[in-house]
Design an enzyme around this catalytic site. Structure first.
Site, PDB file in Angstrom:
ATOM      1  N   GLN A  39      -7.799  -7.335   0.225  1.00  0.00           N
ATOM      2  CA  GLN A  39      -6.972  -8.309  -0.492  1.00  0.00           C
ATOM      3  C   GLN A  39      -7.507  -9.731  -0.386  1.00  0.00           C
ATOM      4  O   GLN A  39      -7.088 -10.595  -1.169  1.00  0.00           O
ATOM      5  CB  GLN A  39      -5.519  -8.227  -0.013  1.00  0.00           C
ATOM      6  CG  GLN A  39      -5.286  -8.676   1.409  1.00  0.00           C
ATOM      7  CD  GLN A  39      -3.841  -8.419   1.867  1.00  0.00           C
ATOM      8  OE1 GLN A  39      -3.469  -7.299   2.205  1.00  0.00           O
ATOM      9  NE2 GLN A  39      -3.036  -9.466   1.899  1.00  0.00           N
TER      10      GLN A  39
ATOM     11  N   CYS B  17      -0.519  -7.930  -0.483  1.00  0.00           N
ATOM     12  CA  CYS B  17      -0.415  -6.575   0.067  1.00  0.00           C
ATOM     13  C   CYS B  17       0.525  -5.711  -0.753  1.00  0.00           C
ATOM     14  O   CYS B  17       0.298  -4.521  -0.932  1.00  0.00           O
ATOM     15  CB  CYS B  17       0.052  -6.634   1.507  1.00  0.00           C
ATOM     16  SG  CYS B  17       1.636  -7.477   1.716  1.00  0.00           S
TER      17      CYS B  17
ATOM     18  N   GLU C  99      -4.591  -4.355  -9.135  1.00  0.00           N
ATOM     19  CA  GLU C  99      -3.659  -5.234  -8.423  1.00  0.00           C
ATOM     20  C   GLU C  99      -3.517  -6.559  -9.166  1.00  0.00           C
ATOM     21  O   GLU C  99      -2.449  -7.161  -9.180  1.00  0.00           O
ATOM     22  CB  GLU C  99      -4.161  -5.539  -7.001  1.00  0.00           C
ATOM     23  CG  GLU C  99      -4.193  -4.349  -6.065  1.00  0.00           C
ATOM     24  CD  GLU C  99      -5.376  -3.440  -6.313  1.00  0.00           C
ATOM     25  OE1 GLU C  99      -6.420  -3.924  -6.805  1.00  0.00           O
ATOM     26  OE2 GLU C  99      -5.264  -2.234  -6.020  1.00  0.00           O
TER      27      GLU C  99
ATOM     28  N   GLU D 289      -8.391  -0.808 -12.524  1.00  0.00           N
ATOM     29  CA  GLU D 289      -9.065  -1.859 -11.745  1.00  0.00           C
ATOM     30  C   GLU D 289     -10.334  -2.311 -12.458  1.00  0.00           C
ATOM     31  O   GLU D 289     -10.669  -3.494 -12.510  1.00  0.00           O
ATOM     32  CB  GLU D 289      -9.441  -1.278 -10.378  1.00  0.00           C
ATOM     33  CG  GLU D 289     -10.011  -2.266  -9.403  1.00  0.00           C
ATOM     34  CD  GLU D 289      -9.002  -2.587  -8.314  1.00  0.00           C
ATOM     35  OE1 GLU D 289      -8.421  -3.686  -8.372  1.00  0.00           O
ATOM     36  OE2 GLU D 289      -8.784  -1.743  -7.435  1.00  0.00           O
TER      37      GLU D 289
ATOM     38  N   ASP E 268       6.109  -4.309  10.321  1.00  0.00           N
ATOM     39  CA  ASP E 268       5.932  -5.609  10.960  1.00  0.00           C
ATOM     40  C   ASP E 268       4.482  -5.699  11.427  1.00  0.00           C
ATOM     41  O   ASP E 268       4.069  -4.993  12.339  1.00  0.00           O
ATOM     42  CB  ASP E 268       6.883  -5.739  12.158  1.00  0.00           C
ATOM     43  CG  ASP E 268       6.620  -7.029  12.944  1.00  0.00           C
ATOM     44  OD1 ASP E 268       5.921  -7.926  12.414  1.00  0.00           O
ATOM     45  OD2 ASP E 268       7.099  -7.135  14.084  1.00  0.00           O
TER      46      ASP E 268
ATOM     47  N   HIS F 206       4.644  -6.735   5.957  1.00  0.00           N
ATOM     48  CA  HIS F 206       3.341  -6.375   5.393  1.00  0.00           C
ATOM     49  C   HIS F 206       3.418  -4.987   4.762  1.00  0.00           C
ATOM     50  O   HIS F 206       3.823  -4.022   5.408  1.00  0.00           O
ATOM     51  CB  HIS F 206       2.278  -6.401   6.490  1.00  0.00           C
ATOM     52  CG  HIS F 206       0.917  -6.012   6.015  1.00  0.00           C
ATOM     53  ND1 HIS F 206       0.263  -6.707   5.010  1.00  0.00           N
ATOM     54  CD2 HIS F 206       0.095  -5.002   6.361  1.00  0.00           C
ATOM     55  CE1 HIS F 206      -0.908  -6.131   4.794  1.00  0.00           C
ATOM     56  NE2 HIS F 206      -1.033  -5.094   5.593  1.00  0.00           N
TER      57      HIS F 206
ATOM     58  N   ASN G 115      -4.495   0.451   4.755  1.00  0.00           N
ATOM     59  CA  ASN G 115      -4.309  -0.999   4.681  1.00  0.00           C
ATOM     60  C   ASN G 115      -5.217  -1.569   3.585  1.00  0.00           C
ATOM     61  O   ASN G 115      -6.034  -0.856   2.996  1.00  0.00           O
ATOM     62  CB  ASN G 115      -4.631  -1.629   6.047  1.00  0.00           C
ATOM     63  CG  ASN G 115      -3.937  -2.960   6.232  1.00  0.00           C
ATOM     64  OD1 ASN G 115      -3.320  -3.497   5.308  1.00  0.00           O
ATOM     65  ND2 ASN G 115      -4.039  -3.513   7.434  1.00  0.00           N
TER      66      ASN G 115
END
Ligand SMILES: *[C@@H]1O[C@H](CO)[C@@H](O)[C@H](O)[C@H]1NC(C)=O
Ligand SMILES: *[C@@H]1O[C@H](CO)[C@@H](O)[C@H](O)[C@H]1NC(C)=O
Length: 340
Positions: free
Chosen positions: A138, A144, A169, A205, A258, A283, A307
């Site tokens: 990111q 996120c 995104e 994308e 968290d 997050h 992630n």
């Protein structure tokens, strides 16, 4: 329905002044190597400050790993590309999830409840079944929420078509302001899905690439539409049992945790569990499976979370987070997924 959670994180003036500590000369080589690896360049005034932050982070990482080697922790830390950031800067830059305080079920959103009739498998990993695109990054943008949303949509798309197509995104960042999202300054996963539903699609994308900043206006092009969604399902709040059933039967599920602690920022490997973790999620990530580790003769259940901090973070971009232990880090508090 939506309560905006604003985190005003101030960098303490003391941190901005000249660093009081002299650099540790024994770390000269390691510092140079780290800067080279991550292509970091600073102005002279800034370098002293960044070096001091990096050294402090390195010391904390080493101390933690030493304790982990004594059996005090179930996971290891590692220096990474965030090494020159203070915790405050890190949280301000990257944790861009806005939690929703839900008093009633919003219209058009279904609820997934735990069902006694479902017997979920002991473990599942959607990566192995082809549902998960490579780990993304990111950058210095609190987006996120958009990465978590595309992850769930990519899984759904694979389920429907057998094709794995990375989704945009940037499309979500640029085009969903009207629904309450704030580009690089945070957003809601469910409002990202809502945008796709209302808009009738999301671009690939490839056709609408990521900029790591807010673009100039919305450039959605229906000709480049790669996916749709028609409804949104929220997983029973706070229930890891319901989340397990959802992940087992649906595929990758968006959620939030968290992630504010130092330990989270520098997580490298093992099963993450920390007394610093709270139930206040900030997050967004993507649950792509779960399993059980038998290391050290004890069984520990874990979630596999994707992630968006690049492959340099964690286990090639993923975290294993302890599962079935007090809804650790609030993992089941805001889980949601799209359907079609
Ligand atoms: C899609 O999901 C359904 C229901 O969970 C499952 O039966 C089907 O095998 C999945 N398709 C693919 C391509 O994985
Ligand atoms: C999305 O929905 C629109 C309108 O219902 C439809 O025409 C289109 O084929 C769908 N596209 C995809 C990629 O599913």
């Amino acid at each position: 329905m939506l309560a905006i959670f604003v985190t005003a994180v101030l960098i303490s003036p003391a941190l901005l002044g000249p660093s009081s500590a002299m650099p540790d000369r024994s770390l000269e080589g390691a510092w140079k190597e780290w800067k080279g690896t991550h292509a970091k360049e600073y102005l002279e005034e800034e370098e002293t400050f960044r070096r001091a932050v990096w050294e402090k982070n390195l010391q904390k990482i080493r101390r933690h790993n030493w304790e982990a080697a004594q059996g005090k922790h179930s996971f290891q830390l590692g220096m990474n590309h965030f090494g020159d950031l203070t915790d405050e800067e890190f949280n301000q830059m990257l944790n861009g999830f806005q939690p929703e305080l839900v008093t009633e079920q919003p219209k058009g959103v279904a609820l997934f409840r735990e069902s006694a009739a479902v017997e979920p498998p002991k473990e599942i990993d959607w990566r192995a079944k082809g549902y998960v695109t490579p780990v993304k990054y990111q950058g210095h943008c609190g987006s996120c929420w958009a990465f978590s949303a595309t992850g769930a949509l990519e899984g759904l798309l694979f389920n429907k078509t057998g094709k794995l197509v990375p989704l945009s995104e940037q499309n979500l960042i640029d085009c969903s302001w009207r629904l309450g999202n704030h580009g690089c300054h945070g957003g809601y996963i469910s409002q990202a899905f809502e945008y796709v539903r209302e808009n009738g699609g999301i671009d690939s994308e490839h056709s609408y690439p990521y900029l790591a900043r807010e673009g100039s206006g919305c450039h959605y092009n229906p000709q480049n539409r790669a996916m749709n969604c028609t409804s949104i399902v929220r997983v029973q709040e706070g229930s890891e049992a319901a989340l397990e059933q959802a992940v087992a039967t649906v595929g990758p599920v968006s959620l939030a945790v968290d992630a504010k602690s130092f330990l989270f920022h520098f997580y490298k490997s093992g099963i993450f569990a920390s007394s610093w973790c709270t139930q206040f999620v900030n997050h967004a990530m993507l649950a792509v499976g779960y399993g059980t580790s038998q290391e050290g003769g004890t069984n520990t259940d874990y979630w596999i979370l994707k992630n968006s901090w690049s492959e340099k973070w964690g286990e090639d971009g993923y975290m294993r987070l302890v599962k079935g232990r007090d809804n650790h880090c609030g993992v089941a508090n805001q889980a949601t997924y799209p359907t079609i």
